[in-house]
Write an enzyme that holds these catalytic residues in place. Structure first.
Site, PDB file in Angstrom:
ATOM      1  N   ILE A 142       0.877  -1.062   0.051  1.00 37.66           N
ATOM      2  CA  ILE A 142      -0.105  -0.110  -0.019  1.00 37.66           C
ATOM      3  C   ILE A 142       0.725   1.609   0.098  1.00 37.66           C
ATOM      4  O   ILE A 142       2.014   1.013   0.238  1.00 37.66           O
ATOM      5  CB  ILE A 142      -1.093   0.068   1.053  1.00 37.66           C
ATOM      6  CG1 ILE A 142      -0.239   0.099   2.530  1.00 37.66           C
ATOM      7  CG2 ILE A 142      -1.782  -1.204   1.129  1.00 37.66           C
ATOM      8  CD1 ILE A 142      -0.865   0.245   3.662  1.00 37.66           C
ATOM      9  N   ASP A 143       0.279   2.210  -0.448  1.00 40.46           N
ATOM     10  CA  ASP A 143       1.207   3.676  -0.434  1.00 40.46           C
ATOM     11  C   ASP A 143       1.803   4.102   0.944  1.00 40.46           C
ATOM     12  O   ASP A 143       1.159   3.769   1.836  1.00 40.46           O
ATOM     13  CB  ASP A 143       0.302   4.643  -1.133  1.00 40.46           C
ATOM     14  CG  ASP A 143      -0.375   4.224  -2.421  1.00 40.46           C
ATOM     15  OD1 ASP A 143       0.412   3.767  -2.996  1.00 40.46           O
ATOM     16  OD2 ASP A 143      -0.998   5.262  -3.071  1.00 40.46           O
ATOM     17  N   ARG A 144       2.676   4.805   0.784  1.00 35.06           N
ATOM     18  CA  ARG A 144       3.461   5.286   1.927  1.00 35.06           C
ATOM     19  C   ARG A 144       2.399   6.113   2.807  1.00 35.06           C
ATOM     20  O   ARG A 144       2.437   5.880   3.965  1.00 35.06           O
ATOM     21  CB  ARG A 144       4.490   6.360   1.377  1.00 35.06           C
ATOM     22  CG  ARG A 144       5.156   6.876   2.677  1.00 35.06           C
ATOM     23  CD  ARG A 144       5.954   8.369   2.483  1.00 35.06           C
ATOM     24  NE  ARG A 144       6.952   8.147   1.289  1.00 35.06           N
ATOM     25  CZ  ARG A 144       8.198   8.353   1.746  1.00 35.06           C
ATOM     26  NH1 ARG A 144       8.763   8.879   2.865  1.00 35.06           N
ATOM     27  NH2 ARG A 144       9.208   8.218   0.798  1.00 35.06           N
ATOM     28  N   ARG A 248      -7.072   6.914  -5.157  1.00 34.92           N
ATOM     29  CA  ARG A 248      -6.904   8.380  -5.188  1.00 34.92           C
ATOM     30  C   ARG A 248      -7.240   8.857  -6.449  1.00 34.92           C
ATOM     31  O   ARG A 248      -7.771  10.043  -6.599  1.00 34.92           O
ATOM     32  CB  ARG A 248      -5.298   8.272  -4.867  1.00 34.92           C
ATOM     33  CG  ARG A 248      -5.056   7.904  -3.544  1.00 34.92           C
ATOM     34  CD  ARG A 248      -3.539   7.745  -3.121  1.00 34.92           C
ATOM     35  NE  ARG A 248      -2.807   9.065  -3.214  1.00 34.92           N
ATOM     36  CZ  ARG A 248      -1.561   9.271  -3.094  1.00 34.92           C
ATOM     37  NH1 ARG A 248      -0.751   8.266  -2.814  1.00 34.92           N
ATOM     38  NH2 ARG A 248      -1.208  10.500  -2.768  1.00 34.92           N
TER      39      ARG A 248
END
Length: 349
Positions: A142-144, A248
């Site tokens: 998953i994204d930072r 997003r």
């Protein structure tokens, strides 16, 4: 080295023979292995076999004297890990058993390394060995800036099974997001192809036309769980495909960017009075367990999202404990009931 015999373990089920050799005898080249198979020196249950053959638990592999000494990869000593990092990743664990570990990753911590990244989840996994030879490994990312659930496999075999479940869309992922605005209609499927611009950490993902040869199909289910008028909304998002930054960009595409998004949504994503951090949380995973049945696990909101929920009057309720639903085909009603507790109930304010 004399002739050896090895028994295929449960963890090695469906592994290709050449990959089995790569795991146990990493010094042996692919060409050398092919020659050993072709000349009948490597055998499975006494019979000749090709390197691409799939293995089954309990089979016996004959390993002849090899051209050069080999050391099983699993015997390699783990790299020393800073005790503070070991404690930090231990605090992230919200579920563990003999096959799986589930982490609750904080926002701001990268999943894997890259240019300029000196601390990330992957480098900390040695802290979860629990004395085992195999190093745990990430099954997905998953994204930072996204908080929430990360799935970790204890062994390579389990990792392969879980990765196949992700590819086969047998894993249901639910994200919670606070978005600026209120989507109309309140629920549906965002079917918008995406294209990547640039490379590395600075790459952007954009909505693309369907005839763009560089575009990849991307689909996301969404439901408005609650809303503060038309100002902001709480969405439950389920990605049906796994594109970079998919949720997003899809939220931006329908005119409701995710609150605090540092890359997408522009100024609209940063209204005054709210924490300027990405409000996207990997809330729940519903997956087939390697030992049968299903595992359903949820992660509570991070501090900045709890504060925003409180300010907007959203009520996330209690986070349920992880649940194993046993049986080869768990009852659909049982799975549905548990999913409701982790996915959020729509209030329709």
């Amino acid at each position: 080295m004399s002739v050896q015999t090895h028994i295929v373990s449960e963890d090695e089920a469906d592994l290709r023979l050449d990959r089995w050799f790569r795991r146990h005898f990493p010094d042996l080249t692919q060409g050398a292995l092919q020659k050993l198979c072709r000349t009948g020196q490597v055998r499975v249950d006494g019979g000749r076999v090709a390197g691409a053959s799939r293995l089954a638990p309990g089979q016996t592999i004959r390993v002849p004297p090899l051209p050069q000494p080999s050391v099983p990869a699993a015997s390699e000593a783990p790299a020393p890990l800073d005790p503070l990092l070991a404690k930090e990743i231990e605090r992230m664990v919200i579920y563990r058993d003999e096959k799986i570990i589930v982490l609750d990753k904080p926002s701001g911590l990268p999943t894997q390394g890259g240019p300029g990244i000196t601390k990330h989840v992957d480098m900390m996994l040695d802290g979860l060995r629990d004395g085992r030879a195999d190093r745990p490994r990430l099954v997905h990312r998953i994204d930072r800036d996204t908080s929430g659930l990360l799935l970790v496999a204890r062994t390579p075999g389990v990792a392969a099974k879980l990765a196949a479940a992700f590819r086969g869309r047998d894993v249901k992922k639910t994200y919670w997001a606070v978005v600026v605005g209120r989507p109309m209609p309140g629920e549906g499927v965002i079917d918008q192809p995406l294209a990547r611009l640039g490379a590395g950490n600075g790459a952007l993902v954009i909505a693309a036309s369907r005839d763009d040869e560089d575009a990849a199909s991307a689909r996301t289910e969404y439901v408005t769980v609650d809303a503060a008028g038309r100002k902001m909304a709480w969405l439950a998002l389920s990605p049906l495909t796994g594109r970079t930054h998919q949720l997003r960009v899809h939220c931006e595409t329908i005119g409701t960017p995710i609150l605090g998004d540092p890359r997408y949504g522009g100024k609209a994503a940063h209204p005054e009075g709210f924490a300027d951090r990405l409000h996207l949380h990997a809330r729940a995973l519903d997956l087939p367990h390697p030992d049968g049945g299903r595992l359903i696990v949820a992660a509570g909101l991070p501090p900045h999202m709890r504060e925003t929920f409180r300010d907007l009057g959203f009520s996330p309720g209690e986070t349920p404990a992880p649940q194993r639903i046993h049986g080869p085909k768990p009852a659909a009603a049982a799975v549905k009931a548990v999913r409701r507790t982790v996915g959020g109930g729509r209030t329709g304010r």
